[in-house]
Design an enzyme around this catalytic site. Structure first.
Site, mmCIF file in Angstrom:
data_model
loop_
_atom_site.group_PDB
_atom_site.id
_atom_site.type_symbol
_atom_site.label_atom_id
_atom_site.label_comp_id
_atom_site.label_asym_id
_atom_site.label_seq_id
_atom_site.Cartn_x
_atom_site.Cartn_y
_atom_site.Cartn_z
ATOM 1 C CE LYS A 13 -2.142 -1.034 3.958
ATOM 2 N NZ LYS A 13 -1.668 -2.206 4.320
ATOM 3 N NE ARG A 88 -3.887 -0.948 10.474
ATOM 4 C CZ ARG A 88 -2.655 -0.260 9.828
ATOM 5 N NH1 ARG A 88 -2.936 0.629 9.185
ATOM 6 N NH2 ARG A 88 -1.775 -1.257 9.751
ATOM 7 N NE ARG A 122 8.486 -4.385 6.024
ATOM 8 C CZ ARG A 122 7.389 -3.548 6.193
ATOM 9 N NH1 ARG A 122 6.794 -3.377 4.865
ATOM 10 N NH2 ARG A 122 6.666 -3.219 7.134
ATOM 11 N NE ARG A 155 7.955 -1.401 10.777
ATOM 12 C CZ ARG A 155 7.414 -1.179 9.710
ATOM 13 N NH1 ARG A 155 7.621 -0.406 8.853
ATOM 14 N NH2 ARG A 155 6.299 -1.433 10.276
ATOM 15 N NE ARG A 166 2.183 -5.067 11.065
ATOM 16 C CZ ARG A 166 3.374 -4.786 10.489
ATOM 17 N NH1 ARG A 166 4.415 -5.425 10.550
ATOM 18 N NH2 ARG A 166 3.225 -3.914 9.442
HETATM 19 P P1 AMP Z 1 1.550 0.546 9.307
HETATM 20 O O1 AMP Z 1 2.734 0.977 8.584
HETATM 21 O O2 AMP Z 1 0.271 1.139 8.510
HETATM 22 O O3 AMP Z 1 1.417 -1.175 9.345
HETATM 23 O O4 AMP Z 1 1.092 0.866 10.642
HETATM 24 C C1 AMP Z 1 2.011 0.381 11.758
HETATM 25 C C2 AMP Z 1 1.289 0.354 13.221
HETATM 26 O O5 AMP Z 1 0.652 1.887 13.170
HETATM 27 C C3 AMP Z 1 -0.061 -0.420 13.099
HETATM 28 O O6 AMP Z 1 0.543 -1.600 13.441
HETATM 29 C C4 AMP Z 1 -0.847 0.109 14.324
HETATM 30 O O7 AMP Z 1 -0.243 -0.063 15.532
HETATM 31 C C5 AMP Z 1 -0.444 1.714 14.168
HETATM 32 N N1 AMP Z 1 -1.663 2.197 13.150
HETATM 33 C C6 AMP Z 1 -1.458 2.663 11.916
HETATM 34 N N2 AMP Z 1 -2.724 3.145 11.271
HETATM 35 C C7 AMP Z 1 -3.619 2.724 12.215
HETATM 36 C C8 AMP Z 1 -4.802 2.966 12.395
HETATM 37 N N3 AMP Z 1 -5.920 3.391 11.262
HETATM 38 N N4 AMP Z 1 -5.590 2.687 13.488
HETATM 39 C C9 AMP Z 1 -5.106 2.192 14.550
HETATM 40 N N5 AMP Z 1 -3.576 1.773 14.572
HETATM 41 C C10 AMP Z 1 -3.067 2.138 13.404
#
Ligand code: AMP
Length: 209
Positions: A13, A88, A122, A155, A166
């Site tokens: 994404k 989300r 990664r 990470r 996740r």
């Molecule tokens: P991502 O890089 O999009 O996978 O986001 C990394 C982390 O940020 C996720 O695993 C959540 O802990 C937090 N996060 C990102 N976007 C959201 C969202 N829309 N709602 C809640 N937590 C989020």
């Protein structure tokens, strides 16, 4: 155009949002990046969300919606935006429908085993921020950054336990959004398995750009 990008972690994404944003002049908003920046800068928000991010759990809806509301109100969003990783949850989607309803929801579809393969490979340079992948973008010397020679790290949320969490969180909380946007008639599915050039071409076709 106001777009949201759905799909499991690792579906690409972020990569697609960056390319499309520079192609179409929209703002690219990644809530994950905003939270990671807050953690790196040690702000109050960062302190509040650090352990949540490390586990791969979701930040509470009120906190996330407030952050997005402030961000989409900025001038660079007047020509449209791509929300990457938001909404989300159903309450987040309902909040967005009230604040600024999206024109389309693009859903990047990827099988679970491919998600695990992509994320667990990664590697990140903790010094200059360059990213690698042991299979797809390997560094010249194993585990050493090509750019600055620092040892690469994984990470915290790309460690296998967190990846599994996740994915489980995605299925429980985020997958139901597909039905939400399908019912609104604005869901577009894209196969995220091919190489990035093919996925980007399919994305442009789906958007008619
Ligand atoms: P991502 O890089 O999009 O996978 O986001 C990394 C982390 O940020 C996720 O695993 C959540 O802990 C937090 N996060 C990102 N976007 C959201 C969202 N829309 N709602 C809640 N937590 C989020």
């Amino acid at each position: 155009m106001k777009l949201i990008f759905l799909g499991p972690p690792g579906a690409g994404k972020g990569t697609m949002a960056k390319r499309l944003a520079s192609h179409g002049g929209m703002a690219h908003i990644s809530t994950g990046d905003l939270f990671r920046e807050a953690v790196a800068q040690g702000t109050d928000l960062g302190k509040q969300v650090k352990s949540i991010l490390d586990r791969g759990d979701l930040v509470p809806d009120e906190v996330t919606v407030k952050l997005v509301q402030e961000r989409i109100g900025r001038p660079d969003c007047r020509r449209g935006f791509i929300l990457d990783g938001f909404p989300r949850t159903i309450p987040q989607a309902e909040a967005l429908d009230r604040l600024s309803p999206p024109d389309l929801a693009v859903n990047f579809v990827l099988a679970d085993d491919e998600v695990v393969k992509r994320l667990s490979g990664r590697r990140l340079c903790p010094s200059c921020g360059k990213t690698f992948h042991i299979l797809f973008v390997p560094p010249r010397k194993p585990d050493i950054c090509d750019g600055c020679g620092t040892g690469l790290v994984i990470r915290k949320d790309d460690q296998v336990e967190a990846i599994r969490n996740r994915l489980a969180v995605y299925k429980a909380q985020t997958e139901p959004l597909e039905a939400h946007y399908r019912d609104l008639g604005i869901l577009r599915n894209i196969d995220a398995a091919p190489d990035p050039e093919k996925v980007f071409a399919a994305l442009k076709t789906a958007l008619g750009v």
